[in-house]
Design a protein around this motif. Structure first.
Motif, PDB file in Angstrom:
ATOM      1  N   THR A  72      45.297 -21.190 -54.285  1.00  0.00           N
ATOM      2  CA  THR A  72      46.339 -22.213 -54.293  1.00  0.00           C
ATOM      3  C   THR A  72      46.352 -22.985 -52.971  1.00  0.00           C
ATOM      4  N   GLN A  76      51.850 -25.455 -51.942  1.00  0.00           N
ATOM      5  CA  GLN A  76      52.037 -25.570 -53.390  1.00  0.00           C
ATOM      6  C   GLN A  76      52.282 -24.202 -54.018  1.00  0.00           C
ATOM      7  N   SER A  78      51.579 -21.443 -56.928  1.00  0.00           N
ATOM      8  CA  SER A  78      50.447 -21.110 -57.798  1.00  0.00           C
ATOM      9  C   SER A  78      50.859 -21.365 -59.240  1.00  0.00           C
ATOM     10  N   ASP A  79      49.884 -21.428 -60.118  1.00  0.00           N
ATOM     11  CA  ASP A  79      50.178 -21.654 -61.535  1.00  0.00           C
ATOM     12  C   ASP A  79      51.034 -20.538 -62.120  1.00  0.00           C
ATOM     13  N   THR A  90      55.129 -20.261 -53.014  1.00  0.00           N
ATOM     14  CA  THR A  90      54.491 -21.200 -52.098  1.00  0.00           C
ATOM     15  C   THR A  90      54.171 -20.530 -50.765  1.00  0.00           C
ATOM     16  N   THR A 128      45.375 -21.919 -60.394  1.00  0.00           N
ATOM     17  CA  THR A 128      45.401 -21.520 -58.990  1.00  0.00           C
ATOM     18  C   THR A 128      46.195 -20.228 -58.842  1.00  0.00           C
ATOM     19  N   LYS A 129      45.797 -19.441 -57.853  1.00  0.00           N
ATOM     20  CA  LYS A 129      46.455 -18.162 -57.608  1.00  0.00           C
ATOM     21  C   LYS A 129      46.166 -17.752 -56.166  1.00  0.00           C
ATOM     22  N   HIS A 130      47.084 -17.010 -55.569  1.00  0.00           N
ATOM     23  CA  HIS A 130      46.883 -16.495 -54.213  1.00  0.00           C
ATOM     24  C   HIS A 130      46.061 -15.207 -54.289  1.00  0.00           C
TER      25      HIS A 130
END
Length: 175
Positions: A72, A76, A78-79, A90, A128-130
């Motif tokens: 991500t 922002q 993540s999804d 965020t 997106t992902k962390h």
């Protein structure tokens, strides 16, 4: 883990046949910590990092398809945190991999397009992902979920060497 390693070794052979230099984070059935994977890539001065996976949502046996992840962007959500009632995840601080966001997106989109087209699986999207293993990378990076082991039909395909070769070929085409 056995199937993902098999796909990775097949991909390595395909890429080396095309003249690429490939560094593996593991070559045998061993556990490599997430942060260590990034260190291996960074020490090798990798041009890109691809993490290969298979999904599972057991006991859900109906969900199927391919999804691709990138880290991500800073500032922002993540999804996974965008749904109603989801906690805002965020991260405002930029991580090393964030310097390569455009390259990561280009890599993920190419992977996504090739795998969806070659395997004819449902499209679960580019998300997106962390992800811990991507966080510290100094190159563009993507994680590909190449199907669901919790789905009987997909699991049966994944269990065949011919299908794993198709996955590797699609990933090679994406690269």
């Amino acid at each position: 883990k056995i199937f993902t390693l098999d796909v990775a070794l097949r991909l390595k052979a395909l890429l080396e046949a095309r003249g690429y230099s490939v560094i593996m984070t593991r070559k045998t059935d061993e556990k490599v910590e997430l942060a260590e994977r990034a260190l291996i890539a960074n020490r090798a001065k990798a041009d890109l990092f691809l993490s290969i996976h298979f999904n599972s949502l057991f006991p859900d046996t109906k969900t199927s398809g391919v999804e691709v992840f990138t880290f991500t962007r800073a500032g922002q959500r993540s999804d996974q945190s965008r749904g109603f009632g989801q906690e805002d995840d965020t991260e405002n601080e930029s991580m090393p991999v964030n310097r390569f966001d455009p390259g990561s997106v280009a890599l993920a989109e190419a992977m996504h397009r090739q795998v969806i087209t070659a395997l004819k699986l449902p499209d679960r999207g580019h998300k997106t992902k962390h992800l811990g293993m991507l966080r510290g990378l100094n190159c563009p990076a993507a994680l590909v979920e190449s199907g669901f082991l919790s789905n009987e039909v997909e699991a049966a395909k994944i269990a065949t060497s011919a299908y794993r070769q198709q996955i590797a070929a699609a990933l090679a085409a994406g690269i």
